[in-house]
Design a protein around this motif. Structure first.
Motif, PDB file in Angstrom:
ATOM      1  N   HIS A  86       0.660  -1.096   0.129  1.00  0.00           N
ATOM      2  CA  HIS A  86      -0.208  -0.132   0.117  1.00  0.00           C
ATOM      3  C   HIS A  86       0.921   1.455   0.089  1.00  0.00           C
ATOM      4  N   ALA A  87       2.108   1.042  -0.349  1.00  0.00           N
ATOM      5  CA  ALA A  87       3.041   2.390  -0.390  1.00  0.00           C
ATOM      6  C   ALA A  87       2.632   3.194  -1.294  1.00  0.00           C
ATOM      7  N   PRO A  88       1.967   2.936  -2.553  1.00  0.00           N
ATOM      8  CA  PRO A  88       1.543   4.031  -3.633  1.00  0.00           C
ATOM      9  C   PRO A  88       0.563   4.984  -3.141  1.00  0.00           C
ATOM     10  N   GLU A  89      -0.420   4.377  -2.232  1.00  0.00           N
ATOM     11  CA  GLU A  89      -1.522   4.993  -1.705  1.00  0.00           C
ATOM     12  C   GLU A  89      -0.786   6.114  -0.749  1.00  0.00           C
ATOM     13  N   THR A  90       0.223   5.519   0.046  1.00  0.00           N
ATOM     14  CA  THR A  90       0.746   6.305   1.263  1.00  0.00           C
ATOM     15  C   THR A  90       1.454   7.780   0.580  1.00  0.00           C
ATOM     16  N   LEU A  91       2.240   7.411  -0.482  1.00  0.00           N
ATOM     17  CA  LEU A  91       2.994   8.232  -1.207  1.00  0.00           C
ATOM     18  C   LEU A  91       2.106   9.269  -1.948  1.00  0.00           C
ATOM     19  N   ALA A  92       0.970   8.698  -2.480  1.00  0.00           N
ATOM     20  CA  ALA A  92       0.121   9.550  -3.168  1.00  0.00           C
ATOM     21  C   ALA A  92      -0.601  10.653  -2.303  1.00  0.00           C
ATOM     22  N   GLY A  93      -0.986  10.102  -0.761  1.00  0.00           N
ATOM     23  CA  GLY A  93      -1.473  11.039  -0.011  1.00  0.00           C
ATOM     24  C   GLY A  93      -0.596  11.973   0.281  1.00  0.00           C
ATOM     25  N   PHE A  94       0.743  11.542   0.576  1.00  0.00           N
ATOM     26  CA  PHE A  94       1.671  12.466   0.716  1.00  0.00           C
ATOM     27  C   PHE A  94       1.896  13.707  -0.210  1.00  0.00           C
ATOM     28  N   ILE A  95       2.026  13.265  -1.480  1.00  0.00           N
ATOM     29  CA  ILE A  95       2.341  14.109  -2.634  1.00  0.00           C
ATOM     30  C   ILE A  95       1.026  14.976  -2.688  1.00  0.00           C
ATOM     31  N   LEU A  96      -0.082  14.431  -2.549  1.00  0.00           N
ATOM     32  CA  LEU A  96      -1.399  15.420  -2.947  1.00  0.00           C
ATOM     33  C   LEU A  96      -1.515  16.310  -1.608  1.00  0.00           C
ATOM     34  N   SER A  97      -0.960  16.027  -0.428  1.00  0.00           N
ATOM     35  CA  SER A  97      -1.143  16.882   0.605  1.00  0.00           C
ATOM     36  C   SER A  97      -0.227  18.055   0.415  1.00  0.00           C
ATOM     37  N   LEU A  98       0.966  18.064  -0.497  1.00  0.00           N
ATOM     38  CA  LEU A  98       1.520  19.274  -0.497  1.00  0.00           C
ATOM     39  C   LEU A  98       1.003  20.236  -1.525  1.00  0.00           C
ATOM     40  N   SER A  99       0.137  19.829  -2.295  1.00  0.00           N
ATOM     41  CA  SER A  99      -0.516  20.874  -3.224  1.00  0.00           C
ATOM     42  C   SER A  99      -1.470  20.132  -3.712  1.00  0.00           C
ATOM     43  N   GLU A 100      -2.778  20.900  -4.332  1.00  0.00           N
ATOM     44  CA  GLU A 100      -3.576  20.446  -5.054  1.00  0.00           C
ATOM     45  C   GLU A 100      -3.420  20.862  -6.481  1.00  0.00           C
ATOM     46  N   ASN A 101      -2.733  21.886  -6.762  1.00  0.00           N
ATOM     47  CA  ASN A 101      -2.354  22.531  -7.937  1.00  0.00           C
ATOM     48  C   ASN A 101      -1.521  21.507  -8.853  1.00  0.00           C
ATOM     49  N   PRO A 102      -1.934  20.983  -9.777  1.00  0.00           N
ATOM     50  CA  PRO A 102      -1.375  19.874 -10.757  1.00  0.00           C
ATOM     51  C   PRO A 102       0.128  20.404 -11.198  1.00  0.00           C
ATOM     52  N   TYR A 103       0.020  21.951 -11.575  1.00  0.00           N
ATOM     53  CA  TYR A 103       1.133  22.749 -12.334  1.00  0.00           C
ATOM     54  C   TYR A 103       2.392  22.604 -10.877  1.00  0.00           C
ATOM     55  N   THR A 104       1.786  22.893  -9.601  1.00  0.00           N
ATOM     56  CA  THR A 104       3.026  22.751  -8.613  1.00  0.00           C
ATOM     57  C   THR A 104       3.676  21.478  -8.246  1.00  0.00           C
TER      58      THR A 104
END
Lengths: 498, 211
Positions: free
Chosen positions: A366-384
């Motif tokens: 389940h690492a991808p979910e954890t990592l995805a959660g972390f990355i998406l918590s950084l910003s919601e803007n796709p460009y950022t």
């Protein structure tokens, strides 16, 4: 935290300690499976290594490698260099431009930056030195421009990406054309800017005297050149009539094609009078080698063959011209060429197998979910997020080669960005180009090492001289990232993506 | 010292001979792959010929064997990608010990791989047949005088090739890599004991990159 979540840190530690990527990919999950009391999963891990390699699309990898090797040994590289010299040698910093143009042309024959550096470097670095360029500059230009190899199709890196991520090889190939040319043009602009600062030599238009061409090649080039130019005109006319809403029927198309062939003939005859005999022959001698990208892309585009079959056709074509038209190769040369290609591709195939096995544990953890959660918590803007991911990929590229990096990170990062609306092919190009540029970034850049061994210049010295060129490549990466049309237009126009 | 050099000499000679044979078979396999896929394309497009069911699987069969037979050579010649920055930054002897530890862990991976591979070969997975590969008992030519068989027609009782003969490629490859690994361990041990010990390079060595 579940034990299996440690697989990525464990893998990175083993990697940094100097363990070959293949073993690190298997040792890290293997140990954690034992610790997690899931030793039975080891059999699955093993089976995935095998099934990961047992793939028909992946077979394009050894074939394209073989085609590149055949072209190089058959003396085709030299012809491309002479052609580039005749076209661009007269510009300020001429041989640097020649180096870059040769890389662009060579990229259409080979899918490997390493092959590009060793083939062009061994010819052009000594030539540049003789003409007053510093060795470090010559080596830096060679290394920087060789990354175009895996961006312009065919591309080993994109075959791996397509396989690991389930994308269409054809779409990725087509998407790489414009970014590859952009890197080339960007590097040429940088050479022009540096020309004044470093007082680069102004070269004469270099056309080698007393060029010779065999009767057979002369006839073949004569016909091919007309078909190529006629084909381009015909293609443009189809786009134009399409825009106007006019559609030509079957017979109409044939008539139009025949008319364009005639037009192409007269156009070429008009050009013929304006150039010298040697210039004409130099260009003519590049016609046969440069059919390779046309055959590969043409075949895939028309749907006549799959990318794997296209790669075999490229091999057959390389054999045909090396043995029968250029007569530059003998049967006894073949075993060494086949061995070298088999050797190079076997390590990549094993890596792909190990990476597919690694992926099974990735999904268990389940690492991808954890990592995805972390990355998406950084910003919601796709460009950022794309900006941040480019920085991450660039850092990874500094330490890891493109192939392994794609195999490991693709399955983790790809789905995250597809979910936030980035087109999968667009993301594939961002990732491929970024990691390909990583092949030329210090401290661990494969092409830097090859350029160093070809030129005899130290890696550290080349690393400094390459910085202005890397700046251009970083700029292109950001352009590709923020202007999706750069990569998506050609695959869209040709109907390979929606 | 001779406790190490004697077995190394034997093992190195064995590896040189076996891997040379492996490379010969591997380049032949690559050549055959080209031929088989060309046949596939020709049979698909030449009128009056039917597309063949076997070339794709036959080519995969050969690709797997090519990999299994030549990858050990790549491993022996340092062709496996690794980041050697940290070992190089360390003091020489510590770097050597680290290298030995890495080789030992790699050997464990290889032994485990060979063990699992053998279990797979002799287990359930190995009992299945390949999808389209048959042992040619008799080849019929549709038209006399044609160079290529238009259809491989098995008149006698056809036997499919078992999958285990395909799967054995990876198992054998890992086994040969384990032999190479032991050779590399012996070499590292000798270097650790006597840093000035002469290194005899493999005369066949080729360097090949892929990216």
């Amino acid at each position: 935290m579940p034990v299996l979540l440690w697989f990525l840190p464990a893998f990175l530690v083993l990697l940094m300690l100097g363990m070959p990527v293949f073993f690190a990919l298997l040792a890290a999950p293997g140990v954690l499976l034992v610790l997690d009391d899931q030793a039975r999963m080891m059999a699955t891990l093993y089976r995935n290594v095998y099934s990961g390699m047992d793939s028909f699309p992946l077979m394009a990898l050894p074939f394209f490698m073989l085609a590149g090797e055949l072209m190089n040994r058959g003396g085709i590289t030299l012809r491309l260099v002479e052609f580039s010299q005749a076209i661009m040698g007269h510009l300020r910093g001429g041989l640097a431009h020649v180096n870059i143009l040769s890389s662009i042309l060579f990229a259409g024959l080979s899918g490997s930056a390493v092959a590009d550096t060793s083939a062009l470097g061994s010819t052009l670095i000594p030539a540049m030195e003789k003409n007053g360029y510093s060795r470090r500059f010559a080596a830096a230009v060679t290394a920087a421009s060789s990354v175009i190899g895996p961006i312009i199709p065919p591309s080993g890196i994109m075959i791996i990406y397509a396989y690991v991520m389930g994308e269409s090889v054809a779409a990725l190939f087509l998407a790489g054309i414009v970014p590859g040319v952009m890197v080339g043009v960007g590097l040429m602009v940088m050479v022009r800017l540096l020309a004044d600062r470093y007082d680069l030599p102004k070269a004469e238009r270099v056309v080698h005297k007393d060029q010779e061409i065999s009767a057979a090649e002369n006839v073949v080039s004569f016909i091919l050149l007309r078909i190529n130019l006629g084909g381009v005109l015909f293609g443009l006319s189809l786009i134009f009539t399409g825009v106007l809403g006019v559609t030509l029927g079957g017979t109409g198309r044939w008539i139009a094609f025949a008319a364009f062939l005639v037009a192409a003939h007269f156009l070429l005859m008009a050009l013929r009078a304006r150039v010298s005999h040697d210039f004409r022959l130099t260009c003519k001698k590049a016609v046969v080698p440069l059919q390779t990208p046309i055959i590969i892309l043409g075949g895939i585009l028309v749907g006549v063959f799959t990318p794997t079959e296209a790669s075999v056709i490229a091999v057959a074509y390389a054999i045909l011209i090396s043995f029968f038209i250029l007569r530059s190769m003998k049967l006894r040369d073949l075993p060494a060429i086949l061995t070298k290609s088999a050797l190079g591709s076997s390590t990549v195939l094993l890596l792909v197998g190990a990476a597919v096995a690694f992926k099974t544990v990735v999904s268990l953890s389940h690492a991808p979910e954890t990592l995805a959660g972390f990355i998406l918590s950084l910003s919601e803007n796709p460009y950022t997020l794309l900006f941040l991911i480019n920085i991450l990929l660039f850092i990874v590229g500094m330490f890891l080669d493109a192939g392994p990096a794609i195999i490991i990170l693709g399955p983790i990062l790809g789905p995250i960005f597809t979910d936030i609306g980035v087109h999968p092919v667009h993301f594939a190009i961002i990732m491929s180009v970024n990691l390909t540029v990583g092949l030329a970034t210090p401290p661990m850049g494969l092409v830097l090492f090859v350029a160093s061994s070809v030129s005899g210049e130290r890696v550290e010295t080349i690393s400094k001289a390459i910085l202005p060129f890397l700046a251009v490549e970083v700029l292109v990466i950001f352009l590709i990232t923020y202007v999706p049309a750069i990569s998506l237009t050609i695959p869209r126009l040709t109907g390979f993506i929606q | 010292m001779s406790v190490l050099t004697a077995p190394l000499g034997l093992l190195a000679a064995l590896n040189t001979a076996v891997l040379r044979l492996g490379r010969t078979l591997a380049w032949m396999a690559l050549g055959l792959m080209v031929l088989v896929i060309l046949i596939q394309v020709v049979f698909r497009y030449v009128p009056f010929l039917d597309a063949l069911p076997w070339p794709e699987e036959a080519a995969r069969f050969m690709m797997l064997w090519m990999t299994g037979l030549i990858a050990p050579s790549a491993y022996r010649w340092g062709g496996f990608v690794a980041i050697d920055m940290v070992p190089r930054m360390l003091p020489v002897r510590i770097g050597m010990v680290l290298n030995l530890a890495i080789l030992a862990v790699s050997l464990l991976v290889l032994i485990q791989g060979v063990r699992l591979g053998w279990a797979d070969l002799t287990g359930l997975g190995g009992r299945f047949d390949t999808a389209a590969l048959w042992v040619p008992v008799h080849i019929d030519y549709a038209w006399q005088g044609m160079l290529l068989p238009t259809d491989i027609n098995f008149v006698a009782e056809p036997t499919k090739i078992a999958r285990k003969y395909m799967m054995a490629s990876l198992t054998l490859g890992l086994f040969l890599m384990a032999l190479v690994n032991v050779e590399l361990i012996l070499r590292s041990l000798i270097k650790l004991v006597n840093p000035d010990a002469p290194v005899d390079a493999d005369p066949d060595m080729i360097i090949a990159g892929a990216d």
